[in-house]
Design an enzyme around this catalytic site. Sequence first.
Site, mmCIF file in Angstrom:
data_model
loop_
_atom_site.group_PDB
_atom_site.id
_atom_site.type_symbol
_atom_site.label_atom_id
_atom_site.label_comp_id
_atom_site.label_asym_id
_atom_site.label_seq_id
_atom_site.Cartn_x
_atom_site.Cartn_y
_atom_site.Cartn_z
ATOM 1 N N LYS A 6 -71.957 52.217 57.909
ATOM 2 C CA LYS A 6 -70.803 52.839 58.561
ATOM 3 C C LYS A 6 -69.542 52.534 57.786
ATOM 4 C CE LYS A 6 -68.287 52.330 62.838
ATOM 5 N NZ LYS A 6 -68.143 51.532 64.013
ATOM 6 N N LYS A 32 -71.035 47.411 57.778
ATOM 7 C CA LYS A 32 -69.888 48.091 58.393
ATOM 8 C C LYS A 32 -68.630 47.685 57.636
ATOM 9 C CE LYS A 32 -67.267 48.500 62.660
ATOM 10 N NZ LYS A 32 -67.228 48.230 64.111
ATOM 11 N N GLU A 41 -76.092 41.900 53.551
ATOM 12 C CA GLU A 41 -75.873 41.964 55.010
ATOM 13 C C GLU A 41 -77.105 42.550 55.710
ATOM 14 O OE1 GLU A 41 -73.494 40.999 57.041
ATOM 15 O OE2 GLU A 41 -71.865 40.443 55.669
HETATM 16 C C1 PBG Z 1 -66.122 48.515 67.418
HETATM 17 C C2 PBG Z 1 -66.371 49.806 66.762
HETATM 18 C C3 PBG Z 1 -65.500 50.582 65.994
HETATM 19 C C4 PBG Z 1 -66.181 51.769 65.715
HETATM 20 C C5 PBG Z 1 -67.448 51.653 66.281
HETATM 21 N N1 PBG Z 1 -67.548 50.418 66.896
HETATM 22 C C6 PBG Z 1 -64.099 50.384 65.642
HETATM 23 C C7 PBG Z 1 -63.701 49.339 64.707
HETATM 24 O O1 PBG Z 1 -64.509 48.607 64.143
HETATM 25 O O2 PBG Z 1 -62.499 49.204 64.565
HETATM 26 C C8 PBG Z 1 -65.638 52.925 64.956
HETATM 27 C C9 PBG Z 1 -66.278 54.225 65.246
HETATM 28 C C10 PBG Z 1 -65.510 55.415 64.809
HETATM 29 O O3 PBG Z 1 -64.479 55.318 64.134
HETATM 30 O O4 PBG Z 1 -65.951 56.515 65.159
HETATM 31 N N2 PBG Z 1 -66.184 47.402 66.632
#
Ligand code: PBG
Length: 338
Positions: A262, A209, A247
């Site tokens: 992501k 992520k 990771e």
């Molecule tokens: C929480 C989380 C986030 C997203 C999913 N889980 C936000 C972030 O990390 O700031 C983002 C999902 C999206 O932008 O659609 N940690």
Amino acid sequence: MTSSGGAHPGFARGRRLRSTPALRRLTAQTRLSPADLVLPVFVKEGIDDPQPIGSMPGVVQHTQDSLRKAAHEAAEAGISGLILFGIPADKDPVGSQADAADGVVNVALQQLRADLGDELVLMADLCLCEYTDHGHCGVVTPARGQGGAMVVDNDPTLDRYAAVALAQAQAGAHVIAPSGMMDGQVAAIRRALDGGGYTELPVLAYAAKYASCFYGPFREAAEGAPQFGDRSTYQMDPPNADEALREVAQDLAEGADAVMVKPALAYLDVIARVADEVRVPVSAYQVSGEYAMVEAAAANGWVDRERAILETLTAIRRAGAGSVLTYWAVEAARLLRR
Ligand code: PBG
């Protein structure tokens, strides 16, 4: 005879297999189906009606009731699952509402599980950022030797994640999906779940992520923007791809059953490398900013909205993702069935 009449032999004619919709369908290498899709949903405590999200036209913060209705529609459309995000009425430094039995997501999980049984996969996003008053994904403490600047403290956060995982398991989640990017989070959650008797509950790790600008609209939707600093000390740095493989390997070694990359569209290379490397299910999250970009361009008449939805989702599948989390899940499923 074709119009060129064979006057130029000696080269491949790729156009032969593109000439009719049926031929193109027959030879399509990547298929997208409703079963590949998972819908992210937001449920907010203390509202009487669903609240629109300005930066995500068509997406709302649900009430418990409107969420139940949306879940039925999702099942009807034939998608495979939902992933739940909650916005509590009260936030505090440790995100207490994330693991409260009557916390907004845990109530939603109970109700959806009662309504739908196992018809949809109910995924619980596991993070603290929607629940903490400072908006970070973990607990914060003053850093040693950095003039007292606040930092997100990894190991105490793991204890919080373990408690949240248990609460989500008790509430009826089918999958626990940790998204906080703390080191050791999968191990801590797996240990907690096993200790609580939830040995059969899978963990889908948000393994790779990135610290991305494309989460901007989500932070409006989930009301979880960091109140100081940003997430770049825990989420991955966009230039890195080998690190994504590290990771992913670490999360699998810690017991993850499936992994996620992501965002999706700006990281198709990462999806492809991860999919090449592992033999577990790979998901990708088409995040809020990806949704917002297409919606904004389509609203201006600059791209064809429905084609953009299907083309981006197909690209993510083509890169190697088996399933895609997308705010268009239900609409795309309907388009695919048309
Ligand atoms: C929480 C989380 C986030 C997203 C999913 N889980 C936000 C972030 O990390 O700031 C983002 C999902 C999206 O932008 O659609 N940690």
